[in-house]
Design a protein around this motif. Structure first.
Motif, PDB file in Angstrom:
ATOM      1  N   ARG A 100      26.120  -5.306 -20.896  1.00  0.00           N
ATOM      2  CA  ARG A 100      25.040  -4.323 -21.015  1.00  0.00           C
ATOM      3  C   ARG A 100      25.124  -3.571 -22.342  1.00  0.00           C
ATOM      4  NH1 ARG A 100      21.088  -5.919 -18.948  1.00  0.00           N
ATOM      5  NH2 ARG A 100      20.131  -3.947 -18.293  1.00  0.00           N
ATOM      6  N   SER A 101      26.345  -3.384 -22.840  1.00  0.00           N
ATOM      7  CA  SER A 101      26.516  -2.748 -24.142  1.00  0.00           C
ATOM      8  C   SER A 101      25.901  -3.617 -25.239  1.00  0.00           C
ATOM      9  CB  SER A 101      27.995  -2.511 -24.433  1.00  0.00           C
ATOM     10  OG  SER A 101      28.174  -1.948 -25.715  1.00  0.00           O
ATOM     11  N   GLY A 102      26.115  -4.929 -25.118  1.00  0.00           N
ATOM     12  CA  GLY A 102      25.486  -5.846 -26.070  1.00  0.00           C
ATOM     13  C   GLY A 102      23.979  -5.822 -25.955  1.00  0.00           C
ATOM     14  N   ASP A 103      23.479  -5.733 -24.722  1.00  0.00           N
ATOM     15  CA  ASP A 103      22.033  -5.649 -24.517  1.00  0.00           C
ATOM     16  C   ASP A 103      21.461  -4.395 -25.170  1.00  0.00           C
ATOM     17  OD1 ASP A 103      22.132  -7.976 -23.064  1.00  0.00           O
ATOM     18  OD2 ASP A 103      22.146  -6.974 -21.104  1.00  0.00           O
ATOM     19  N   LEU A 104      22.200  -3.284 -25.048  1.00  0.00           N
ATOM     20  CA  LEU A 104      21.741  -2.023 -25.633  1.00  0.00           C
ATOM     21  C   LEU A 104      21.663  -2.126 -27.151  1.00  0.00           C
ATOM     22  CD1 LEU A 104      20.992   0.967 -25.502  1.00  0.00           C
ATOM     23  CD2 LEU A 104      23.457   1.499 -25.446  1.00  0.00           C
ATOM     24  N   GLN A 105      22.700  -2.673 -27.779  1.00  0.00           N
ATOM     25  CA  GLN A 105      22.708  -2.804 -29.236  1.00  0.00           C
ATOM     26  C   GLN A 105      21.577  -3.733 -29.710  1.00  0.00           C
ATOM     27  OE1 GLN A 105      26.629  -4.009 -30.468  1.00  0.00           O
ATOM     28  NE2 GLN A 105      27.620  -2.222 -29.547  1.00  0.00           N
ATOM     29  N   ALA A 106      21.377  -4.809 -28.973  1.00  0.00           N
ATOM     30  CA  ALA A 106      20.309  -5.746 -29.336  1.00  0.00           C
ATOM     31  C   ALA A 106      18.937  -5.091 -29.211  1.00  0.00           C
ATOM     32  CB  ALA A 106      20.382  -6.994 -28.459  1.00  0.00           C
ATOM     33  N   LEU A 107      18.747  -4.307 -28.153  1.00  0.00           N
ATOM     34  CA  LEU A 107      17.459  -3.645 -27.946  1.00  0.00           C
ATOM     35  C   LEU A 107      17.206  -2.604 -29.024  1.00  0.00           C
ATOM     36  CD1 LEU A 107      14.968  -3.343 -26.167  1.00  0.00           C
ATOM     37  CD2 LEU A 107      16.233  -1.683 -24.776  1.00  0.00           C
ATOM     38  N   GLN A 108      18.254  -1.861 -29.400  1.00  0.00           N
ATOM     39  CA  GLN A 108      18.101  -0.862 -30.454  1.00  0.00           C
ATOM     40  C   GLN A 108      17.751  -1.518 -31.784  1.00  0.00           C
ATOM     41  OE1 GLN A 108      21.971   0.966 -29.906  1.00  0.00           O
ATOM     42  NE2 GLN A 108      21.047   2.821 -29.061  1.00  0.00           N
ATOM     43  N   ALA A 109      18.428  -2.622 -32.103  1.00  0.00           N
ATOM     44  CA  ALA A 109      18.152  -3.333 -33.345  1.00  0.00           C
ATOM     45  C   ALA A 109      16.739  -3.916 -33.342  1.00  0.00           C
ATOM     46  CB  ALA A 109      19.180  -4.444 -33.565  1.00  0.00           C
ATOM     47  N   PHE A 110      16.346  -4.485 -32.211  1.00  0.00           N
ATOM     48  CA  PHE A 110      15.007  -5.060 -32.097  1.00  0.00           C
ATOM     49  C   PHE A 110      13.937  -3.989 -32.252  1.00  0.00           C
ATOM     50  CE2 PHE A 110      11.343  -5.899 -29.309  1.00  0.00           C
ATOM     51  CZ  PHE A 110      10.819  -7.010 -29.942  1.00  0.00           C
ATOM     52  N   SER A 111      14.173  -2.834 -31.653  1.00  0.00           N
ATOM     53  CA  SER A 111      13.210  -1.740 -31.722  1.00  0.00           C
ATOM     54  C   SER A 111      12.994  -1.303 -33.163  1.00  0.00           C
ATOM     55  CB  SER A 111      13.694  -0.562 -30.881  1.00  0.00           C
ATOM     56  OG  SER A 111      12.809   0.540 -30.972  1.00  0.00           O
ATOM     57  N   GLU A 112      14.090  -1.194 -33.932  1.00  0.00           N
ATOM     58  CA  GLU A 112      13.983  -0.766 -35.322  1.00  0.00           C
ATOM     59  C   GLU A 112      13.297  -1.827 -36.179  1.00  0.00           C
ATOM     60  OE1 GLU A 112      14.200   1.594 -38.654  1.00  0.00           O
ATOM     61  OE2 GLU A 112      14.509   2.088 -36.536  1.00  0.00           O
ATOM     62  N   LEU A 113      13.671  -3.083 -35.995  1.00  0.00           N
ATOM     63  CA  LEU A 113      13.045  -4.162 -36.762  1.00  0.00           C
ATOM     64  C   LEU A 113      11.556  -4.279 -36.448  1.00  0.00           C
ATOM     65  CD1 LEU A 113      15.767  -6.965 -36.569  1.00  0.00           C
ATOM     66  CD2 LEU A 113      15.071  -5.681 -38.594  1.00  0.00           C
ATOM     67  N   ARG A 114      11.215  -4.121 -35.182  1.00  0.00           N
ATOM     68  CA  ARG A 114       9.805  -4.194 -34.795  1.00  0.00           C
ATOM     69  C   ARG A 114       9.009  -3.074 -35.431  1.00  0.00           C
ATOM     70  NH1 ARG A 114       7.446  -4.339 -28.548  1.00  0.00           N
ATOM     71  NH2 ARG A 114       5.227  -4.304 -29.125  1.00  0.00           N
TER      72      ARG A 114
END
Length: 218
Positions: A100-114
């Motif tokens: 879930r920690s990996g999911d959180l980091q991925a979601l944060q990165a995706f949000s910023e890139l988007r």
């Protein structure tokens, strides 16, 4: 007449002929120049404000999902404390927490890139719309050239190299305010945007700016 003098005569006449042809094709009226304050246009375009509002709604949804993941991670962390380290239940809870920690980091990165991608695309579309509107107004108002007035933004106090970079990046030192068609560009684009959204289009109109620098004369 011998062949050699004839060739020499043709060679001498060629530049003169080219000059006469250029003069014949040169415009016989002063070039009409207009300018646009690009920063002002960007700040007043309704299509950009609408894009900003859409991004804020998407950001709020992404932030909600991120907060949900953070809450889930907090629960898993508290759950880990209740298990004996090294036990099967502890290891399983730890695996879930890492995932879930990996999911959180991925979601944060995706949000910023988007967000960055959407800002870039909205800016590109706005610039193309401004350029298109400038072309339309130029044709209607008999304007020959529309320039970006980059003399308006201030030169910020900085070190020598940064100051020079700011100055070297400018191409315009001064423009007569009467040459500015920024408001006409914004009005046209905003009217078109409102029409596309189902609103009413205000009446368009305008007077061409005064003539600018004259074109070269023969």
């Amino acid at each position: 007449m011998s062949r050699t003098p004839l060739i020499a005569l043709v060679a001498l006449c060629a530049p003169l002929t080219a000059a006469l042809l250029w003069a014949a094709r040169s415009p016989q009226h002063p070039a009409v120049i207009a300018c646009v304050d690009l920063d002002k246009a960007f700040s007043q375009l309704e299509q950009l404000k609408d894009a900003d509002a859409r991004r804020e709604r998407i950001k709020s949804e992404m932030d909600r999902k991120i907060e949900e993941l953070k809450g889930e991670l907090q629960g898993l962390s508290e759950e880990l404390e209740s298990f004996k380290p090294g036990s099967a239940t502890y290891l399983e809870a730890e695996r879930k927490a890492i995932a879930r920690s990996g999911d959180l980091q991925a979601l944060q990165a995706f949000s910023e890139l988007r967000r960055e991608r959407e800002v870039a695309e909205a800016t590109r579309e706005a610039y193309l719309a401004i350029r298109r509107a400038c072309g339309e107004l130029a044709n209607e108002m008999k304007i020959d050239v529309v320039l970006i007035d980059d003399s308006i933004p201030p030169i910020f106090a900085a070190d020598l190299q940064t100051t020079r970079n700011q100055i070297n990046g400018r191409r315009v030192l001064y423009t007569n305010p009467q040459l500015d068609i920024s408001d006409l560009v914004v009005e046209r684009l905003n009217a078109g945007f409102r029409k596309a959204q189902g609103g009413q289009v205000p009446a368009q109109g305008g007077t061409a700016p005064a003539s600018g620098a004259s074109a070269p004369t023969p």
